[in-house]
Structures are given as structure tokens and as C-alpha cells.
Write a protein that holds these residues in place. Structure first.
Motif, PDB file in Angstrom:
ATOM      1  N   LEU A  18       0.276  -0.652  -0.051  1.00 28.62           N
ATOM      2  CA  LEU A  18       0.188   0.189   0.230  1.00 28.62           C
ATOM      3  C   LEU A  18       1.087   1.433   0.071  1.00 28.62           C
ATOM      4  O   LEU A  18       0.661   2.718   0.372  1.00 28.62           O
ATOM      5  N   THR A  19       2.184   1.346  -0.607  1.00 28.80           N
ATOM      6  CA  THR A  19       3.129   2.540  -0.187  1.00 28.80           C
ATOM      7  C   THR A  19       3.004   3.381  -1.156  1.00 28.80           C
ATOM      8  O   THR A  19       2.233   3.177  -2.425  1.00 28.80           O
ATOM      9  N   PRO A  46      -3.768   3.514  -2.603  1.00 28.46           N
ATOM     10  CA  PRO A  46      -4.620   4.040  -2.184  1.00 28.46           C
ATOM     11  C   PRO A  46      -4.497   6.072  -2.047  1.00 28.46           C
ATOM     12  O   PRO A  46      -3.058   6.769  -1.767  1.00 28.46           O
ATOM     13  N   MET A  47      -5.097   7.119  -3.244  1.00 31.10           N
ATOM     14  CA  MET A  47      -5.114   8.350  -3.142  1.00 31.10           C
ATOM     15  C   MET A  47      -5.561   8.823  -2.816  1.00 31.10           C
ATOM     16  O   MET A  47      -6.661   9.941  -2.849  1.00 31.10           O
ATOM     17  N   PHE A  48      -5.361   8.366  -0.636  1.00 31.64           N
ATOM     18  CA  PHE A  48      -6.573   9.267   0.606  1.00 31.64           C
ATOM     19  C   PHE A  48      -5.742   9.011   1.804  1.00 31.64           C
ATOM     20  O   PHE A  48      -4.482   7.767   1.556  1.00 31.64           O
ATOM     21  N   GLY A  49      -5.964   9.481   3.056  1.00 28.03           N
ATOM     22  CA  GLY A  49      -5.566   9.302   4.084  1.00 28.03           C
ATOM     23  C   GLY A  49      -6.172   8.683   4.653  1.00 28.03           C
ATOM     24  O   GLY A  49      -7.380   7.814   4.270  1.00 28.03           O
ATOM     25  N   PRO A  50      -5.470   8.037   6.427  1.00 20.73           N
ATOM     26  CA  PRO A  50      -6.009   7.320   6.890  1.00 20.73           C
ATOM     27  C   PRO A  50      -8.049   7.403   7.731  1.00 20.73           C
ATOM     28  O   PRO A  50      -8.703   6.937   8.220  1.00 20.73           O
ATOM     29  N   GLN A  76     -13.026   6.909  -3.898  1.00 19.96           N
ATOM     30  CA  GLN A  76     -11.757   6.718  -3.297  1.00 19.96           C
ATOM     31  C   GLN A  76     -11.249   6.455  -4.979  1.00 19.96           C
ATOM     32  O   GLN A  76     -11.787   5.322  -4.967  1.00 19.96           O
ATOM     33  N   THR A  77      -9.805   6.937  -4.645  1.00 18.86           N
ATOM     34  CA  THR A  77      -9.347   5.760  -5.758  1.00 18.86           C
ATOM     35  C   THR A  77      -8.088   5.443  -5.643  1.00 18.86           C
ATOM     36  O   THR A  77      -7.124   6.091  -4.846  1.00 18.86           O
ATOM     37  N   ILE A  78      -7.962   4.425  -6.115  1.00 22.45           N
ATOM     38  CA  ILE A  78      -6.471   3.365  -5.995  1.00 22.45           C
ATOM     39  C   ILE A  78      -6.002   3.296  -7.272  1.00 22.45           C
ATOM     40  O   ILE A  78      -6.333   2.526  -7.857  1.00 22.45           O
ATOM     41  N   LEU A  79      -4.524   3.080  -6.863  1.00 25.15           N
ATOM     42  CA  LEU A  79      -4.223   3.514  -8.031  1.00 25.15           C
ATOM     43  C   LEU A  79      -3.163   1.786  -7.952  1.00 25.15           C
ATOM     44  O   LEU A  79      -3.221   1.408  -7.067  1.00 25.15           O
ATOM     45  N   VAL A  80      -3.656   1.070  -9.282  1.00 21.60           N
ATOM     46  CA  VAL A  80      -3.551  -0.374  -9.202  1.00 21.60           C
ATOM     47  C   VAL A  80      -1.897  -0.488 -10.273  1.00 21.60           C
ATOM     48  O   VAL A  80      -2.133   0.047 -11.326  1.00 21.60           O
ATOM     49  N   THR A  81      -1.077  -1.051  -9.602  1.00 21.92           N
ATOM     50  CA  THR A  81       0.044  -1.467 -10.443  1.00 21.92           C
ATOM     51  C   THR A  81       0.325  -3.304 -10.762  1.00 21.92           C
ATOM     52  O   THR A  81       0.546  -3.707  -9.867  1.00 21.92           O
ATOM     53  N   GLY A 133     -16.614   0.658  -3.235  1.00 21.57           N
ATOM     54  CA  GLY A 133     -16.973   1.964  -3.867  1.00 21.57           C
ATOM     55  C   GLY A 133     -15.789   2.720  -4.524  1.00 21.57           C
ATOM     56  O   GLY A 133     -15.854   3.117  -4.481  1.00 21.57           O
ATOM     57  N   VAL A 134     -14.218   1.929  -4.347  1.00 22.95           N
ATOM     58  CA  VAL A 134     -13.077   2.776  -5.088  1.00 22.95           C
ATOM     59  C   VAL A 134     -13.410   2.766  -6.600  1.00 22.95           C
ATOM     60  O   VAL A 134     -13.922   1.405  -7.195  1.00 22.95           O
ATOM     61  N   ARG A 135     -12.783   3.700  -6.587  1.00 25.89           N
ATOM     62  CA  ARG A 135     -12.607   3.439  -8.571  1.00 25.89           C
ATOM     63  C   ARG A 135     -11.098   3.338  -8.739  1.00 25.89           C
ATOM     64  O   ARG A 135     -10.201   3.715  -8.027  1.00 25.89           O
TER      65      ARG A 135
END
Length: 376
Positions: free
Chosen positions: A174-175, A198-202, A210-215, A234-236
Motif C-alpha cells: 500500500l505504498t 491509495p490516493m487518500f489518507g487514513p 476514493q481512488t486506488i492506483l493499481v500497478t 465504492g473505490v475507483r
């Protein structure tokens, strides 16, 4: 008091009470929708549905002589509350029930956030942190997912010392930096590997919008249940390579955070009175101060790890500083016309986004101004 004014105020009070009852009815319907969504495995947030609803209500508002912006503001705030309530109803689980999700660093803020949401979907979650590292080998023995959520500076070291994982276990991190952790995971584990940012804080109350970038790393098909789980929350999701990710983050995070840090550092050394700046600020400057102050309300270790995670990214910072100097020299030598020329070039690069960002920021500024007057 004038009787006419009192009568009108009484009607306003009665109408406001009706509004409260209508909102309560909407929330009750929202809870029912949440139950059905959970049963059907439907996402918490459906962008097309929300956009269609907002568009229809705006049209109705304008036909009734109301501001479409007003109605949209009310609806968006109401829907945000609906997402929060639906979150508490839980979510359908997309993975297997009898295999655990192991969160390494699960006592940290971000790790505990993800652990909590997996529990909302009825997963068995095992948290591993500094006080129970000796339990790691047993915890991962039959894990469906091992999620590494530790400070950036420690991530690669933690990955390299992981015990053997089941062949079909997903290993993910999750870095905010992706190239080095992804390479370390690929080297350590022969099964499915996925980089997540995750492009958001805790502190977020809900994953909706909310957006999560996936590699991608290895065996994308085996990771589909996890990505589907995020979508149900509900994540994008936005997929990109680790190299593209790190290059984009050098602009989005490293340059932005360091610039914000320097702005605050500059204010300190200018010895200005912050109370006076706040009192005298326009809505736009108050918003800028809010963004600067927001940084310093958070963990210095977090931002140090982000900014120092890749020294190669500092070349971009030096280019930024050089352009700042070049532009200042240009303005000093050529004056107003040079400023207007360069301004126009940048505006052309932004294109239609400039107008879009102007409209979006106007809403934020209005909120900032409302808050300012309430506090006053």
C-alpha cells in the motif's frame, strides 16, 4: 415584532421541519438500498447512477425557478451521508471465507483502515505488527492475501524478509512508491503480485469515490476478486505501470508536498502573524492556507518518506526551482508583457480544464467563505 414577519418565519420553520422529514425518509430508503446492494454484491458507489440523478434533479430545480447548484449541493451532501450509513451495513465478500487476509502493519493508521473494511465484508483478518512478528509465519500459511502497509522506507526490507506464501496468495503493498516494492514482491513471491497506492489518507469515513492506483505485477486474473472487492466498497480503480506511476507521483506528491512544506517554512522565517493572515485573507488565500496547514497537522515521518523515497525525483524539484528563477528573471527584465505571454501559454496548455477547475474551485471557495463567517 411585526406580525407579518413572525407569520412568515413560522412558515419557514414549518417548511424546514418538512425538509427534515423528507431527508429522514430518503435516508430510510437509502438503508433499504444498502441491504439490497449487499445481497446482490453491487458497488456502494455507481458513478452513472449518481450523475443521472444529479442531472435530473438539476433540471427539475431550474424548471421550478431554483438554482441547480443549490439542489446539487444538497443532494451531494445527502448522498455522502447515505454512503456513510450504507458502509455500516457491511458489504458482500468477493473472496473465500475460510482463508485469512493478513495485514502487515495493521496497527498503523492506513493498515487498520483496510483491516476494518475487510472485516466489514466478513473476512477473517489477521493483523501483524511489531508486537507479534513471531506469528507471521503461521498467519500467512493459508492466507488469501498478504497486504504490506508499513512506512515507505521499510517496505522493501519487510517484503524481502517475508516467509514463503501459498502459491495462489496475493502479495500486495500500500505504498506511494511502486517500482522498488513491486520488484521486491516479484522477486520474493512466485504467485500473484499487485502494487496498490491509495490516493487518500487514513482519516476517510468511506471508500466511496476514493481512488486506488493499481500497478500490475503477476497473474492479474488471480487478483480479480480483490479488485472487485474494492469496487464493491465504492473505490475507483486506475491501472498503470509502476514506472508511469512513480513519474506521475513525482509531480502529484513529491513536488506538491515539498512546495507546500517550503511555503510553510517561508512563512515561519518571514515572522508573519498567522492570526492576522487568516483574518485578512480572501477565500482563495484562506483555502491556500488551509492546504498548507493541513500538511503540518499530519505526520512528518510520512511526508519525509514520500519526499525522500527516490532521490532521482529531486531532479524534478531542481527543474521546478530553476523555472521559478527563470520566470522571475524574465519578469524583471521584460515586465508585464512577458508575464502575460507566459500566462497565456500555460492557459492554453490547461485548455478546457482551466474553466472546469475554475468552476469546481468556486464551490470550494464558497464553502471556505461560509466557514470563515460562521467562525467569526
Amino acid at each position: 415584532m411585526d406580525e407579518r414577519l413572525k407569520a412568515l418565519r413560522d412558515q419557514i420553520d414549518a417548511t424546514d421541519s418538512e425538509l427534515v422529514q423528507v431527508l429522514a425518509k430518503r435516508m430510510a430508503l437509502s438503508r433499504q438500498i444498502g441491504d439490497v446492494k449487499q445481497e446482490l454484491g453491487q458497488p456502494l458507489y455507481v458513478p452513472a447512477r449518481e450523475a443521472a440523478l444529479i442531472s435530473a434533479r438539476r433540471a427539475e430545480a431550474e424548471e421550478a425557478g431554483l438554482s441547480g447548484d443549490l439542489v446539487e449541493d444538497v443532494l451531494r451532501r445527502t448522498m455522502r451521508e447515505s454512503y456513510l450509513r450504507q458502509r455500516n451495513q457491511g458489504f458482500q465478500r468477493t473472496g473465500v471465507a475460510d482463508r485469512p487476509v493478513v495485514v502487515i502493519g495493521g496497527q498503523g493508521q492506513l493498515g487498520s483502515l483496510f483491516a476494518r473494511w475487510f472485516e466489514l465484508s466478513q473476512y477473517r483478518v489477521i493483523i501483524i505488527d511489531r508486537d507479534n512478528l513471531e506469528e507471521l509465519s503461521a498467519a500467512v500459511r493459508d492466507a488469501a492475501l498478504v497486504l504490506v502497509s508499513v512506512p515507505v522506507a521499510l517496505t522493501v526490507d519487510v517484503i524481502e524478509t517475508l516467509p514463503n506464501l501459498p502459491d495462489d496468495c496475493i502479495l500486495a503493498d500500500l505504498t506511494s512508491v511502486k517500482s522498488a516494492p513491486l520488484a521486491a514482491m516479484m522477486a520474493r513471491h512466485s504467485g500473484p503480485v499487485l502494487g496498490l497506492h491509495p490516493m487518500f489518507g487514513p482519516g476517510i469515513p468511506t471508500f466511496a469515490k476514493q481512488t486506488i492506483l493499481v500497478t500490475p505485477g503477476r497473474d492479474a486474473q488471480a487478483s480479480q476478486w480483490l479488485l472487485r472487492q474494492f469496487e464493491i466498497w465504492g473505490v475507483r480503480l486506475h491501472e498503470l505501470s509502476a514506472e508511469r506511476h512513480d513519474r506521475a507521483m513525482s509531480v502529484i506528491q513529491v513536488m506538491r508536498h515539498l512546495s507546500t512544506f517550503v511555503y510553510g517554512y517561508h512563512l515561519v522565517h518571514e515572522d508573519v502573524e498567522l492570526d492576522e493572515l487568516v483574518a485578512l485573507s480572501s477565500p482563495i488565500y484562506r483555502l491556500e492556507l488551509m492546504m498548507v496547514g493541513r500538511l503540518f497537522a499530519q505526520s512528518p515521518e510520512l511526508y519525509a518518506d514520500i519526499i525522500l523515497s527516490d532521490r532521482d525525483q529531486h531532479r524534478m524539484i531542481r527543474r521546478y526551482l530553476q523555472r521559478f528563477q527563470d520566470l522571475l528573471t524574465l519578469i524583471e527584465t521584460e515586465g508585464r508583457e512577458a508575464f502575460i505571454r507566459e500566462f497565456s501559454d500555460v492557459a492554453q496548455w490547461f485548455g478546457p480544464y482551466a474553466r472546469q477547475f475554475l468552476q469546481e474551485s468556486a464551490q470550494l471557495l464558497q464553502h471556505a467563505d461560509d466557514v470563515k463567517h460562521v467562525e467569526s
